[in-house]
Motif scaffolding. Structure first.
Motif, mmCIF file in Angstrom:
data_model
loop_
_atom_site.group_PDB
_atom_site.id
_atom_site.type_symbol
_atom_site.label_atom_id
_atom_site.label_comp_id
_atom_site.label_asym_id
_atom_site.label_seq_id
_atom_site.Cartn_x
_atom_site.Cartn_y
_atom_site.Cartn_z
ATOM 1 N N LYS A 120 -14.424 30.854 53.169
ATOM 2 C CA LYS A 120 -15.385 30.246 54.134
ATOM 3 C C LYS A 120 -16.560 31.054 53.618
ATOM 4 O O LYS A 120 -17.633 30.364 53.537
ATOM 5 C CB LYS A 120 -15.121 31.016 55.733
ATOM 6 C CG LYS A 120 -14.179 30.118 56.210
ATOM 7 C CD LYS A 120 -13.960 30.804 57.520
ATOM 8 C CE LYS A 120 -12.721 29.877 58.429
ATOM 9 N NZ LYS A 120 -12.568 30.673 59.673
ATOM 10 N N ALA A 121 -16.339 32.227 53.022
ATOM 11 C CA ALA A 121 -17.759 33.048 52.551
ATOM 12 C C ALA A 121 -18.168 32.231 51.239
ATOM 13 O O ALA A 121 -19.386 32.062 51.034
ATOM 14 C CB ALA A 121 -17.232 34.455 52.151
ATOM 15 N N LYS A 122 -17.544 31.655 50.320
ATOM 16 C CA LYS A 122 -17.606 30.962 49.092
ATOM 17 C C LYS A 122 -18.423 29.642 49.564
ATOM 18 O O LYS A 122 -19.213 29.196 48.845
ATOM 19 C CB LYS A 122 -16.437 30.949 48.283
ATOM 20 C CG LYS A 122 -15.863 32.367 47.698
ATOM 21 C CD LYS A 122 -15.200 32.222 46.617
ATOM 22 C CE LYS A 122 -13.808 31.666 46.851
ATOM 23 N NZ LYS A 122 -12.798 31.598 45.498
ATOM 24 N N GLN A 123 -17.791 28.919 50.635
ATOM 25 C CA GLN A 123 -18.231 27.623 51.143
ATOM 26 C C GLN A 123 -19.825 27.909 51.620
ATOM 27 O O GLN A 123 -20.624 27.156 51.249
ATOM 28 C CB GLN A 123 -17.612 27.156 52.192
ATOM 29 C CG GLN A 123 -16.238 26.715 51.628
ATOM 30 C CD GLN A 123 -15.272 26.252 52.958
ATOM 31 O OE1 GLN A 123 -15.386 26.756 53.870
ATOM 32 N NE2 GLN A 123 -14.450 25.077 52.498
ATOM 33 N N ALA A 124 -19.720 29.288 52.247
ATOM 34 C CA ALA A 124 -21.332 29.651 52.940
ATOM 35 C C ALA A 124 -22.103 29.770 51.723
ATOM 36 O O ALA A 124 -23.396 29.403 51.942
ATOM 37 C CB ALA A 124 -21.216 30.569 54.015
ATOM 38 N N TYR A 125 -21.800 30.472 50.764
ATOM 39 C CA TYR A 125 -22.584 30.700 49.370
ATOM 40 C C TYR A 125 -23.014 29.388 49.044
ATOM 41 O O TYR A 125 -24.187 29.503 48.555
ATOM 42 C CB TYR A 125 -21.552 31.628 48.466
ATOM 43 C CG TYR A 125 -22.259 32.326 47.519
ATOM 44 C CD1 TYR A 125 -22.559 33.627 47.616
ATOM 45 C CD2 TYR A 125 -22.988 31.740 46.358
ATOM 46 C CE1 TYR A 125 -23.263 34.273 46.685
ATOM 47 C CE2 TYR A 125 -23.723 32.330 45.409
ATOM 48 C CZ TYR A 125 -23.962 33.823 45.604
ATOM 49 O OH TYR A 125 -24.574 34.483 44.739
ATOM 50 N N GLN A 126 -22.072 28.486 48.606
ATOM 51 C CA GLN A 126 -22.524 27.194 47.942
ATOM 52 C C GLN A 126 -23.655 26.361 49.020
ATOM 53 O O GLN A 126 -24.603 26.115 48.232
ATOM 54 C CB GLN A 126 -21.353 26.313 47.867
ATOM 55 C CG GLN A 126 -20.485 26.877 46.597
ATOM 56 C CD GLN A 126 -19.380 25.875 46.201
ATOM 57 O OE1 GLN A 126 -19.627 24.668 46.490
ATOM 58 N NE2 GLN A 126 -18.629 26.230 45.511
ATOM 59 N N ALA A 127 -23.178 26.616 50.175
ATOM 60 C CA ALA A 127 -24.246 25.838 51.034
ATOM 61 C C ALA A 127 -25.702 26.397 50.892
ATOM 62 O O ALA A 127 -26.691 25.824 50.817
ATOM 63 C CB ALA A 127 -23.773 25.794 52.632
ATOM 64 N N ARG A 128 -25.829 27.679 50.971
ATOM 65 C CA ARG A 128 -27.074 28.622 51.298
ATOM 66 C C ARG A 128 -27.635 28.586 49.649
ATOM 67 O O ARG A 128 -28.831 28.325 49.750
ATOM 68 C CB ARG A 128 -26.899 29.992 51.561
ATOM 69 C CG ARG A 128 -28.082 30.672 51.844
ATOM 70 C CD ARG A 128 -27.994 31.660 52.758
ATOM 71 N NE ARG A 128 -29.469 32.308 53.006
ATOM 72 C CZ ARG A 128 -29.666 33.484 53.538
ATOM 73 N NH1 ARG A 128 -28.684 34.021 54.439
ATOM 74 N NH2 ARG A 128 -30.712 34.113 53.608
#
Length: 315
Positions: A120-128
């Motif tokens: 989830k953190a890596k997905q949030a990282y990519q999104a941001r």
């Protein structure tokens, strides 16, 4: 074991956002009101408050808090109000920047979160940030540290309790051989630490201890100033005994000449909903002072009140 105390009778998100709006108006900000609300809402509740605030006032609560607050108190509140995955993404990105580079933060996020939380953190990282966490970690590190950290952030470990004892024995022996030969950057050594489940690792390291008469971290202390070895030992601690790792981080942050507020803020805001209770117990066991008293002695004002509330000790 979280320390966060959420009231049994919860106001609606609309009421909470109205109260927060009131805290910003008039002469000066009402910090006490902000603490009384935000320090007593869990991640899901904070998220709906942000949504309600945006829907009612057409503004971003984070931006308004940023305008109203300052210094360490501001950083603590802004980190806390973020969704845990967004917060990890923000901290990890900050840790890969030149001026705020910090390999420990990346190691911490990669090793103390569950596999799902890391994804989830890596997905949030990519999104941001429109990049992957792996590429930023790889870009900002080099050599053995890069090898270790990129593998740690790339892994998706098995989370269950199944343990293969035969494997634990053979891998304990393999780790011992590599360490005895000072092959600290050996591929097998890194592979075992970065891919095995936490339960499997515990079994392997217990076997290591029993058979060879020494904890693995003791054997990895040959050069205490070598950052790669420090990170290797920290990864082992984070994966197998996170409260021990975090209580040490807090002790170092609080016992410095002058507090390391960034570390203190990070540990309290990221662990208050996870295991801060266990960390506090470990802290008291090792330092003979309750964590809340140590925090109170070393901080002041709204920052102190906010951290203590997150730690379950309202003033």
């Amino acid at each position: 074991m979280a320390t966060l105390k959420v009231p049994a009778q919860l106001p609606s998100p609309a009421e909470d956002s109205e109260q927060l709006r009131k805290a910003f108006q008039g002469w000066g900000t009402n910090e006490g009101l902000i603490i009384s609300i935000l320090a007593h809402r869990n991640a899901a509740q904070r998220k709906v408050i942000r949504e309600a605030y945006s829907a009612t006032y057409g503004q971003d609560l984070i931006k308004d808090l940023d305008k109203e607050l300052s210094s360490d108190f501001e950083r603590a509140v802004l980190l806390w109000i973020l969704d845990p995955a967004e917060r990890d993404a923000f901290l990890a990105n900050e840790a890969t920047k030149m001026l705020t580079a910090n390999n420990w933060v990346i190691l911490e996020i990669a090793s103390t979160r569950s596999s799902l939380d890391l994804i989830k953190a890596k997905q949030a990282y990519q999104a941001r940030f429109k990049k992957s966490l792996e590429e930023d970690v790889a870009h900002h590190t080099s050599g053995d540290i890069r090898k270790l950290l990129v593998l740690l952030v790339s892994t998706f470990r098995y989370e269950g309790d199944e343990v293969n004892m035969t494997l634990a024995k053979s891998e304990a022996k393999l780790l011992h051989e590599k360490i005895a030969n000072k092959a600290y950057n050996d591929e097998d050594l890194i592979r075992i630490l970065t891919t095995r489940s936490k339960e499997q690792l515990r079994a392997t390291l217990n076997n290591y201890n029993n058979v060879f008469g020494n904890a693995i971290n003791k054997d990895l202390k040959t050069d205490p100033k070598d950052e790669y070895l420090q990170l290797l030992r920290a990864a082992i601690k984070c994966l197998t005994y996170p409260e021990k790792y975090f209580s040490k981080m807090l002790r170092l942050a609080i016992n410095k000449l002058g507090t390391d507020e960034w570390v203190l803020t990070r540990v309290v805001t990221t662990r208050a909903e996870v295991d801060l209770q266990r960390i506090a117990e470990e802290y008291q066991r090792r330092n003979s002072i309750p964590l809340d008293r140590a925090i109170a002695n070393d901080t002041s004002g709204d920052y102190k009140s906010f951290l203590l509330a997150l730690a379950g000790h309202d003033e």
